[in-house]
Enzyme design. Structure first.
Site, mmCIF file in Angstrom:
data_model
loop_
_atom_site.group_PDB
_atom_site.id
_atom_site.type_symbol
_atom_site.label_atom_id
_atom_site.label_comp_id
_atom_site.label_asym_id
_atom_site.label_seq_id
_atom_site.Cartn_x
_atom_site.Cartn_y
_atom_site.Cartn_z
ATOM 1 N N TRP A 359 52.814 41.975 45.798
ATOM 2 C CA TRP A 359 52.704 41.346 47.115
ATOM 3 C C TRP A 359 51.806 40.110 47.076
ATOM 4 C CZ3 TRP A 359 48.252 41.526 50.564
ATOM 5 C CH2 TRP A 359 47.134 42.161 50.022
ATOM 6 N N ASP A 360 51.080 39.958 45.969
ATOM 7 C CA ASP A 360 50.234 38.781 45.783
ATOM 8 C C ASP A 360 51.031 37.488 45.949
ATOM 9 O OD1 ASP A 360 49.167 41.094 44.663
ATOM 10 O OD2 ASP A 360 48.195 40.068 43.007
ATOM 11 N N GLU A 490 42.019 49.660 48.028
ATOM 12 C CA GLU A 490 42.501 50.800 47.243
ATOM 13 C C GLU A 490 41.407 51.831 46.964
ATOM 14 O OE1 GLU A 490 46.070 48.301 45.024
ATOM 15 O OE2 GLU A 490 44.161 48.609 44.001
ATOM 16 N N LYS A 602 37.119 47.720 48.315
ATOM 17 C CA LYS A 602 37.469 46.977 47.100
ATOM 18 C C LYS A 602 37.788 45.520 47.429
ATOM 19 C CE LYS A 602 40.750 47.046 43.229
ATOM 20 N NZ LYS A 602 42.016 47.608 42.721
ATOM 21 N N GLN A 603 38.520 45.316 48.502
ATOM 22 C CA GLN A 603 38.906 43.964 48.891
ATOM 23 C C GLN A 603 39.128 43.909 50.388
ATOM 24 O OE1 GLN A 603 42.922 44.268 46.808
ATOM 25 N NE2 GLN A 603 43.457 42.905 48.463
#
Length: 765
Positions: A359-360, A490, A602-603
């Protein structure tokens, strides 16, 4: 402590001094590619120390059988491996019969590597004293041609310094290679044929299962002190390998040079029965140019890339080097020349993650390619997803969805899901929303609505059907909920009502319904064709809308923020600032159980939604959410710092924006996550570009116009960038005092500057 051995330089990545413990990191950092193939910066000569050998051919993969303890229904049968391809770069060197091996030399001095990003070549030089006491000077230069993308070239020179010596070059092609990450210790290539003719050699091999056929080839020529010479050679041939050995008695301070052309022709682009002939033709073409001529075409091709893609930063060499490194690697990985290809998270720099598409691409890469290349390149990336819509529907069917619902894969090579971690494969469904957002983003930026009736509407319908079926009506909440998911963060698996996922689902349905109405009004024939093809009724659309209108979003009245997921406040909310630094990165220090119970992010997750849908929320709402979530974010995903940099700039927190920018731009150069030896973070590099253009440049599209709200870090004297907006090139230059615009186009362009309409005069007027 981050690594700091890369020497700051505006246009080059430079390493000085030979250190064995950083060989694998440098193999990643100095990687080269041309969109069709790539390779880690492995030595040409033999090296007995730790090394990660890697050469790669775009689009060639192997379906390595998934290795799990027990099977689950719908589980992908394979994990697509980016294949370590046959190697053509090998030139083993012998000096009076002694192998040149930097791991065993008595001394290595004056060692220097350079990746020249401006001109697109990689060089290495050193002096070495071998165990037999002969001292040699070695200089090597290598590049993969953008002009002839099936070919690479090497110039390798040895000069004995303290005595005459017999120098032997053993130049070879080797198909007997393996992947580091094989699940079952299998070889992925089957050799078919080895042949040689004069100074040319060919090894043809095919991948097992997928049956890609590749002919790996080489051609060698020689000079002594710049004068061409002819040398007889000794052939060694096996079923998957061929080498030519050339020896020359070389005087002290005399330079013996081998020029090697090599590369791949594959069944993706040629008839598999005519690959050797195709290789001979390619070698004939580049032989006419010669090494220097081909190098000049490389320099010219990169000049053209930089003319559009460059970002200049004045007064901050590390920041300048970082952004150019990111732009360079993106252009090495994907050129837009082949719409069968996509942008893998490691590009041509390593094997980790497998697959070619995440999906990046839609969330991070499309903005970069839209703005720095012809819009057709971004359209090709969207077409790639349309071409795989049938597979996305199959993926959803395997999980029990029906009626044309589409679930795009988390990882894919051909449209099939091939990721083998269940919490991602089954739960990280937000990827569907990123694809829909990319369609919206493309049409917003380019003004090209034609993609939607031609292809995009069918993709949107499949995605809307998925969200409708994936949502569950909760009688307890009297709302639709989405259960058992993993968001972009995640470090939380199998949670309920991840805000980002729920918000995307609602938006996708509303956006799809709106596009159906637009296409019905403006493209009636397409509307009729599509509805008949997908068997869509008004009743079904009404059912979608019920889900969208009654979607549940977890919210904290106490903190006045949307909750990342239902249970976030149940966690022990200790901020990253209060976390023992010796415990970082937590993904390398903690058990997975401990990570999942922690509050650490995580992000960007909720903040990812605020980035996508910035105009849905007020600046005050962004500030509250940023202040609540950023202190819990460990940024252990490469995709995180760029989003935070952009949002910090929006909030006028320029020191924080700058810190996040440096982290994203130098993530690999400074090895923040201690993993660069595995390969580079290619897709997050597009986020670095966004940090400058959307963050500091404040670029958006509003009311069909380019809009800028520029800001500049205190550390910079100025910065500039270009964007291709609807076939006109706008150059933006920001200094501490002013912002100026120039326009390379035929028509004046009205833009918004800090909310005020401004006309930029066309240079051609």
């Amino acid at each position: 402590m981050n690594q700091d051995y890369i020497i700051p330089n505006n246009w080059s990545i430079i390493e000085e001094g030979f250190e064995k413990d950083r060989v694998e990191s440098s193999e990643s950092l100095f990687s080269i590619g041309n969109g069709a193939m790539g390779q880690r910066a492995n030595f040409e000569e033999y090296y007995s120390g730790p090394t990660f050998q890697g050469s790669y051919i775009a689009g060639v993969y192997y379906p390595d059988k998934t290795k799990v303890g027990w099977w689950k229904n719908g589980y992908p049968e394979y994990f697509a491996k980016v294949l370590n391809a046959p190697s053509w770069i090998g030139i083993h060197v012998f000096v009076n019969g002694e192998a040149l091996d930097l791991n065993t030399c008595k001394s290595v001095t004056d060692y220097r590597r350079e990746l020249n990003m401006k001109e697109g070549w990689y060089s290495r030089s050193f002096k070495a004293t071998l165990p037999n006491d002969v001292e040699v000077q070695v200089e090597a230069l290598r590049f993969l041609s953008l002009h002839e993308d099936e070919v690479g070239a090497i110039k390798y020179s040895v000069t004995p310094l303290n005595s005459e010596a017999e120098i032997t070059y053993k130049s070879f092609v080797d198909a007997g290679i393996e992947n580091k990450d094989t699940n079952w210790e299998e070889k992925f290539w089957e050799p078919l044929e080895v042949s040689e003719n004069g100074n040319q050699a060919f090894v043809t091999a095919q991948t097992l299962k997928t049956r890609f056929v590749a002919c790996t080839f080489m051609q060698n020529t020689f000079e002594v002190n710049g004068a061409a010479i002819s040398i007889p050679h000794v052939v060694e041939s096996k079923k998957d390998y061929v080498s030519f050995s050339y020896s020359n008695k070389t005087e002290a301070n005399e330079t013996f040079t081998i020029y090697k052309f090599g590369g791949y022709v594959t069944s993706m682009n040629h008839n598999e029965k005519e690959l050797e002939a195709a290789a001979i033709a390619v070698l004939g073409s580049v032989s006419k140019l010669g090494f220097d001529g081909l190098l000049q075409t490389q320099i010219d091709a990169w000049a053209k890339v930089w003319e559009m893609a460059d970002i200049t930063i004045e007064g901050d060499v590390k920041a300048q080097q970082g952004i150019r490194f990111n732009i360079f690697q993106l252009n090495q990985t994907y050129t837009g020349a082949d719409d069968r290809l996509n942008i893998g998270p490691k590009g041509f720099t390593g094997e980790k993650y497998g697959g070619s598409t995440y999906w990046d691409t839609e969330a991070y890469c499309i903005p970069f390619y839209m703005a720095t290349k012809d819009e057709k390149v971004a359209r090709s990336l969207l077409k790639y997803r349309y071409n795989q819509l049938d597979k996305a529907i199959e993926n959803a069917e395997k999980l029990g969805f029906k009626n044309g619902a589409a679930l795009y894969p988390m990882v894919t090579m051909n449209g099939e899901e091939c990721h083998n971690e269940w919490e991602i494969t089954f739960e990280e469904i937000h990827r569907n929303g990123a694809i829909a957002f990319a369609i919206f983003n493309y049409t917003r930026f380019t003004g090209d609505y034609s993609y939607i009736p031609e292809m995009g509407l069918e993709v949107l319908i499949g995605i809307a059907r998925f969200w409708h079926q994936r949502a569950t009506f909760s009688t307890h909440k009297n709302k639709y909920v989405i259960l058992g998911v993993t968001g972009p963060n995640e470090y939380e698996n199998n949670v309920n009502n991840n805000w980002y996922t729920n918000y995307l689902a609602q938006w996708c349905i509303k956006y799809t319904a709106a596009q159906l109405e637009t296409v019905q009004t403006e493209y009636a024939a397409d509307h009729k064709r599509i509805l008949e093809k997908v068997q869509l009724t008004e009743a079904e659309i009404c059912d979608w809308k019920k889900v969208a209108e009654n979607m549940y979003f977890p919210y904290s009245e106490e903190h006045k923020v949307f909750l990342q997921q239902d249970g976030f406040l149940d966690k022990e909310l200790i901020t990253v600032a209060d976390l023992d630094k010796t415990q970082r990165p937590i993904n390398q220090k903690w058990s997975w159980d401990r990570i999942l119970r922690s509050p650490y992010i995580k992000q960007a997750d909720t903040l990812q939604g605020f980035y996508f849908f910035e105009d849905h929320f007020s600046k005050e709402e962004l500030e509250r959410h940023f202040d609540f979530y950023e202190p819990f974010t460990v940024h252990e995903s490469s995709l995180s710092p760029c989003v935070h940099s952009i949002q910090a700039a929006v909030l006028d927190r320029m020191e924080q924006a700058y810190t996040f920018y440096l982290r994203t731009s130098r993530l690999d150069l400074d090895d923040y996550n201690k993993e660069v030896h595995e390969g580079l973070h290619i897709t997050s590099m597009a986020g670095t570009w966004m940090s400058v253009v959307e963050g500091f440049g404040g670029m958006r599209v509003k009311e069909g116009m380019l809009s800028f709200e520029p800001k500049i870090p205190a550390q910079w004297e100025g910065f500039s960038f270009k964007v291709n907006f609807r076939n006109q090139t706008v150059k933006v230059k920001v200094t501490q005092e002013e912002t100026t615009f120039t326009l390379d186009g035929d028509q004046d362009l009205t833009i918004l500057l800090n909310g005020t309409k401004t006309v930029v005069k066309a240079a051609k007027n």
